[in-house]
Motif scaffolding. Sequence first.
Motif, mmCIF file in Angstrom:
data_model
loop_
_atom_site.group_PDB
_atom_site.id
_atom_site.type_symbol
_atom_site.label_atom_id
_atom_site.label_comp_id
_atom_site.label_asym_id
_atom_site.label_seq_id
_atom_site.Cartn_x
_atom_site.Cartn_y
_atom_site.Cartn_z
ATOM 1 N N LYS A 3 0.882 -1.175 0.000
ATOM 2 C CA LYS A 3 0.000 0.000 0.000
ATOM 3 C C LYS A 3 0.917 1.221 0.000
ATOM 4 O O LYS A 3 1.603 1.478 0.984
ATOM 5 C CB LYS A 3 -0.887 -0.057 1.251
ATOM 6 N N HIS A 12 -7.477 9.601 12.583
ATOM 7 C CA HIS A 12 -8.140 8.450 13.208
ATOM 8 C C HIS A 12 -8.640 8.804 14.605
ATOM 9 O O HIS A 12 -8.090 9.682 15.270
ATOM 10 C CB HIS A 12 -7.187 7.255 13.271
ATOM 11 N N ASP A 16 -2.925 11.519 3.375
ATOM 12 C CA ASP A 16 -3.814 12.118 2.369
ATOM 13 C C ASP A 16 -4.048 13.610 2.648
ATOM 14 O O ASP A 16 -4.198 14.408 1.713
ATOM 15 C CB ASP A 16 -5.186 11.415 2.356
ATOM 16 N N PHE A 43 -19.354 9.578 4.195
ATOM 17 C CA PHE A 43 -19.008 8.363 3.464
ATOM 18 C C PHE A 43 -20.239 7.497 3.221
ATOM 19 O O PHE A 43 -20.981 7.768 2.292
ATOM 20 C CB PHE A 43 -17.877 7.620 4.196
HETATM 21 N N1 PSU Z 1 -11.732 4.956 -0.487
HETATM 22 C C1 PSU Z 1 -12.445 3.811 -0.302
HETATM 23 N N2 PSU Z 1 -11.767 2.721 0.192
HETATM 24 C C2 PSU Z 1 -10.418 2.766 0.495
HETATM 25 C C3 PSU Z 1 -9.687 3.982 0.288
HETATM 26 C C4 PSU Z 1 -10.403 5.049 -0.208
HETATM 27 O O1 PSU Z 1 -13.651 3.756 -0.568
HETATM 28 O O2 PSU Z 1 -9.845 1.764 0.932
HETATM 29 C C5 PSU Z 1 -8.188 4.031 0.629
HETATM 30 C C6 PSU Z 1 -7.489 5.212 -0.049
HETATM 31 O O3 PSU Z 1 -6.412 4.694 -0.787
HETATM 32 C C7 PSU Z 1 -6.993 6.079 1.092
HETATM 33 C C8 PSU Z 1 -6.722 5.049 2.142
HETATM 34 O O4 PSU Z 1 -5.866 6.848 0.745
HETATM 35 O O5 PSU Z 1 -7.907 4.235 2.036
HETATM 36 C C9 PSU Z 1 -6.514 5.643 3.516
HETATM 37 O O6 PSU Z 1 -5.575 4.881 4.203
HETATM 38 P P1 PSU Z 1 -4.876 5.441 5.551
HETATM 39 O O7 PSU Z 1 -6.028 5.713 6.483
HETATM 40 O O8 PSU Z 1 -3.988 4.304 6.019
HETATM 41 O O9 PSU Z 1 -4.103 6.667 5.170
#
Ligand code: PSU
Length: 317
Positions: free
Chosen positions: A86, A130, A142, A189
Amino acid sequence: MTVPMTFSPEVAAAQAAGAPIVALESTIITHGMPWPQNVETARAVEAEVRAAGAVPATIAVIAGRLHIGLTDGELDTLGQARQVAKLSRADMAACIATGGTGATTVAATMIAARLAGIAVFATGGIGGVHRGAESTFDISADLQELAQTPVTVVAAGAKAILDLPKTYEVLETLGVPVIVFGQDSLPAFWSATSDLPAPLRMDSAAEIAAAHVMRGAMGLPGGQLVANPIGAAHEIPAAQLAPYIAQALAEAQAGGIAAKAVTPFLLDRLFVLTEGRSLTANIALVRGNARLAAGIAAALAGGAAPVGGAAAAGGAK
Ligand code: PSU
Ligand code: MN
């Protein structure tokens, strides 16, 4: 030294013609949804972009090359592969330099889109702050990326597993415009609405495109987050979802799930706890985001002009 990039024939032709292009990410395929719905959804999302008059560019790193647009075979392989990396801002260059393969998150897809000259990107939901970040410090890359890379990202807001108030506070601090499409509250969402007010509201793709162009004209770095609510017919109301999110979070904590594994773990647990409803909603919202992103890309390709005020001020006297 150049970045090794491979453009799909469809994307290369669109670029030569100046046609609208929408970037799509691949972590949602490898870490966000189970097979085979992940590949089916990726294809459906690409079809939405085409039906709305733009060309899809799904992005991933394959064997040390940054792919802008995937073939059917590449999409299939990625969707069925296990243990794919990832990739976010921190690990993308290392992966490419060492010949690796990985899926791009929102942050990494924005970097790739900028390199490829693509201004608009559609996904499901961005990462963010988070819950419990005050002790874990877990804040998605992001958010920083939106502050520095000039790509307009269309999502259904930040994922509702996150601390949404803190996520939007951080976006405001970073100077990221959060534009809600067509309503006065932020979407959450899987849920169309929340009790958080929309920082900005726009009702047309043309306005969003004009705001993107204006940021560039003003020399402001960074992109825009467009928060596009899931269609009411597909949403899971927040009150129904809350106990499942609480349970998934408790399981993550009990299991010591940390860092990059947190988001995929929570999405998978919600899929099980909601008996698949979270996935159905996720598929519907990402398709809707693809349609809106195509409209924004088309407005940009058509030479997005200031909407309303600026044009009137220039022409009226
Ligand atoms: N949107 C979705 N499902 C996902 C993601 C986005 O509907 O799994 C992914 C994206 O790639 C986003 C990531 O950048 O989840 C976030 O991961 P993290 O919280 O570890 O940064
Ligand atoms: Mn994280």
